[in-house]
Design an enzyme around this catalytic site. Structure first.
Site, PDB file in Angstrom:
ATOM      1  N   ARG A 156       0.862  -1.249   0.033  1.00 48.94           N
ATOM      2  CA  ARG A 156      -0.055   0.404  -0.036  1.00 48.94           C
ATOM      3  C   ARG A 156       0.840   1.305   0.047  1.00 48.94           C
ATOM      4  O   ARG A 156       1.542   1.517   1.010  1.00 48.94           O
ATOM      5  CB  ARG A 156      -0.993  -0.043   1.354  1.00 48.94           C
ATOM      6  CG  ARG A 156      -1.738   1.210   1.408  1.00 48.94           C
ATOM      7  CD  ARG A 156      -2.875   1.401   2.101  1.00 48.94           C
ATOM      8  NE  ARG A 156      -2.486   1.108   3.686  1.00 48.94           N
ATOM      9  CZ  ARG A 156      -3.713   1.051   4.409  1.00 48.94           C
ATOM     10  NH1 ARG A 156      -4.893   1.284   4.187  1.00 48.94           N
ATOM     11  NH2 ARG A 156      -3.256   0.960   5.842  1.00 48.94           N
ATOM     12  N   ASP A 214      -3.570   3.159  14.448  1.00 42.37           N
ATOM     13  CA  ASP A 214      -2.891   3.805  13.327  1.00 42.37           C
ATOM     14  C   ASP A 214      -3.475   5.261  12.957  1.00 42.37           C
ATOM     15  O   ASP A 214      -4.312   5.765  13.856  1.00 42.37           O
ATOM     16  CB  ASP A 214      -2.698   2.947  12.000  1.00 42.37           C
ATOM     17  CG  ASP A 214      -4.000   2.537  11.611  1.00 42.37           C
ATOM     18  OD1 ASP A 214      -5.199   3.114  11.932  1.00 42.37           O
ATOM     19  OD2 ASP A 214      -4.357   1.867  10.499  1.00 42.37           O
TER      20      ASP A 214
END
Length: 536
Positions: A165, A445
């Protein structure tokens, strides 16, 4: 290709430290992508701002696009998935540090998504070591000897398929200037990985597979498709070799899922319910609507309201087009110190994964290797085939109103305290270069920290009455932050608190939640201080 007019702006590092990553040829490849697409990316980001301004002003309403009705009504499918991506029942995600990569690939999951985005602080060291680590992983030469224990880590003979990603389109890479312009972080991450590894992956019987974050429209998917075509052509790799799964993690993208698949159909590997960023986007894009204020974060769950609607629509949309529909992240970390609390937490994970597989998802995400066997067992039991693409879900009826339905629930002082704690602890770690942080038995996160600061911003903006507090004022907010910081200081010790970046994290969190207008991403503000913070 030529690397002329590519300038490295790196402080505190010898210029040849990452010479294996930053070769003349790889920099020329990144420059090629930048020159073709950077201006278009800037235009797409400006379009995001313009559309949001129209929503705030009441000129534009939420809804499916009338101009793309033919795409939604058409009879078309995405390209067939490669063998390596036919069975994705459990995927694990994490940052691109060396130990994480080895453990995740060995975890028993079918896929590991190596993350340059929300779980990675984009320091120069993190990014470049990450590229080097992934190159070693592709070649199956990656090893690590732990300095404290001497334990040696290496890849198992059988391991997960790698997906990568890159950063979102909005994030810059200030260590690189191309023709005098700051490079686009997404193109740097994608370009370096693809240049160094695509041919090697093909030689090993797999391919360059990616996850695409934060897209808000089919025009952004079209941009990525054109990037893929240009990259493949430049390296004489057949078109369609790249496969990419798009995270549907923004509210605007939920209204364009068919169109996103259509734009990427030659390169599509499906869609994913990026639940945490989706909650954040729901709050952000409706921040001007008092009626859209969410309850405590723990009450915004996938089994109800807008989250339930969008996950079912994603399954129906993907399967109609022959594409994988991936479920969301289980962020729980096993609680070894408290067996009863651990059992309750794992029961919630099981219920979440059972909902996903019964609804028709083809796979799911976990954040910790300890959750892989749980998710694997549930999907093995209820999905004996490699996927559920045949489940078309014609019964799903998802309206605009369904996608906008707000969860019921209370807003409490305890919820506020939890948001402040998560926001400050995460930002402090992020400024130290750690982008994925265990906090209170959850893996936090950037996406989850965004939810925390977004909810606090809303509560301050509207002076919301919170159970256990009353209306939230700046004075009471400041007092509560002081109290939470005192608790944190006691937890990490006086020495640890002094060594940390808590003052900067608190100042940054204050700026974000007290800003007169909702700021797009906390990572954009934090990135302004990152290089100085890390002497980077």
């Amino acid at each position: 290709m030529t690397a002329t007019s590519v300038e490295l702006l790196v402080q505190g590092h010898p210029t040849d430290v990452f010479s294996d990553v930053l070769t003349e040829e790889s920099l020329a490849f990144v420059a090629l992508l930048h020159r073709r697409f950077a201006a278009r990316i800037r235009g797409l980001l400006q379009r995001r701002e313009e559309l949001q301004r129209e929503r705030v002003e009441g000129v534009r309403a939420w809804g499916f696009l009338p101009e793309t009705l033919a795409v939604r009504a058409g009879d078309w499918s995405v390209a067939k998935a490669p063998v390596a991506l036919e069975d994705r029942r459990v995927e694990i995600t994490g940052p691109v540090d060396r130990k994480m990569i080895i453990n995740a690939l060995n975890s028993g999951a079918r896929v590991f998504m190596a993350d340059f985005e929300d779980s990675n602080t984009p320091s120069w060291d993190n990014l470049m070591h990450g590229q080097r680590n992934l190159a070693d992983a592709v070649r199956e030469t990656i090893t690590l000897t732990a300095q404290d224990t001497g334990k040696r880590y290496r890849l198992n003979d059988s391991h997960a398929t790698l997906m990568v990603r890159p950063r979102g389109l909005h994030l810059p890479e200030r260590h690189l200037r191309i023709d005098g312009e700051i490079a686009v972080g997404a193109l740097v991450d994608f370009g370096l990985f693809f240049f160094h590894n695509a041919r090697e992956q093909l030689a090993r019987g797999v391919g360059p597979y990616f996850y695409l974050p934060k897209l808000e429209s089919h025009l952004e998917a079209r941009l990525w498709n054109d990037v893929f075509v240009a990259a493949q052509d430049a390296l004489s790799i057949p078109r369609g070799t790249i496969k990419a799964t798009v995270l549907i993690e923004t509210l605007p993208a939920a209204f364009e899922m068919d169109e996103i698949l259509y734009e990427l159909r030659e390169h599509s590997a499906g869609l994913n319910c990026g639940r945490w960023d989706y909650i954040f986007s729901f709050i952000k894009r409706r921040a001007h609507e008092k009626a859209a204020i969410t309850p405590d974060r723990a009450l915004v769950t996938m089994d109800r309201a807008f989250l339930r609607a969008y996950s079912l629509l994603l399954i129906q949309t993907c399967h109609r087009r022959g594409a994988h529909a991936m479920g969301g992240m289980a962020a729980v970390i096993p609680i070894k110190s408290d067996p009863e609390a651990n059992a309750r937490a794992l029961d919630r994970v099981r219920a979440d994964k059972l909902r996903e597989v019964r609804d028709g998802h083809d796979g799911t995400w976990v954040a910790h290797p300890g959750l892989v066997p749980i998710a694997q067992e549930i999907f093995d039991t209820h999905m004996p085939a490699k996927n559920q693409l045949e489940r078309l879900r014609p019964d799903v009826r998802c309206s605009v109103e369904d996608l906008l339905e707000v969860h019921d629930g209370v807003r409490t002082l305890a919820g506020l305290r939890a948001n402040i704690r998560v926001g400050i602890l995460y930002l402090e770690a992020w400024l130290r270069g750690v982008g994925c942080v265990p906090i209170d038995h959850l893996m936090e996160d950037a996406a989850t920290a965004e939810i925390s600061r977004a909810q606090v911003w809303q509560q301050l903006r509207y002076r919301l009455v919170l159970d256990g507090l009353g209306p939230l004022e700046r004075e009471s907010y400041t007092r509560i932050v002081d109290e939470e910081l005192s608790k944190i200081a006691a937890e990490v010790s006086e020495e640890g608190f002094a060594r940390g970046r808590f003052a900067e994290a608190r100042a940054l969190f204050d700026q974000l939640v007290m800003a007169p207008h909702f700021e797009e991403f906390l990572t954009l503000r934090a990135y302004e201080t990152l290089r100085e913070t890390l002497n980077d």
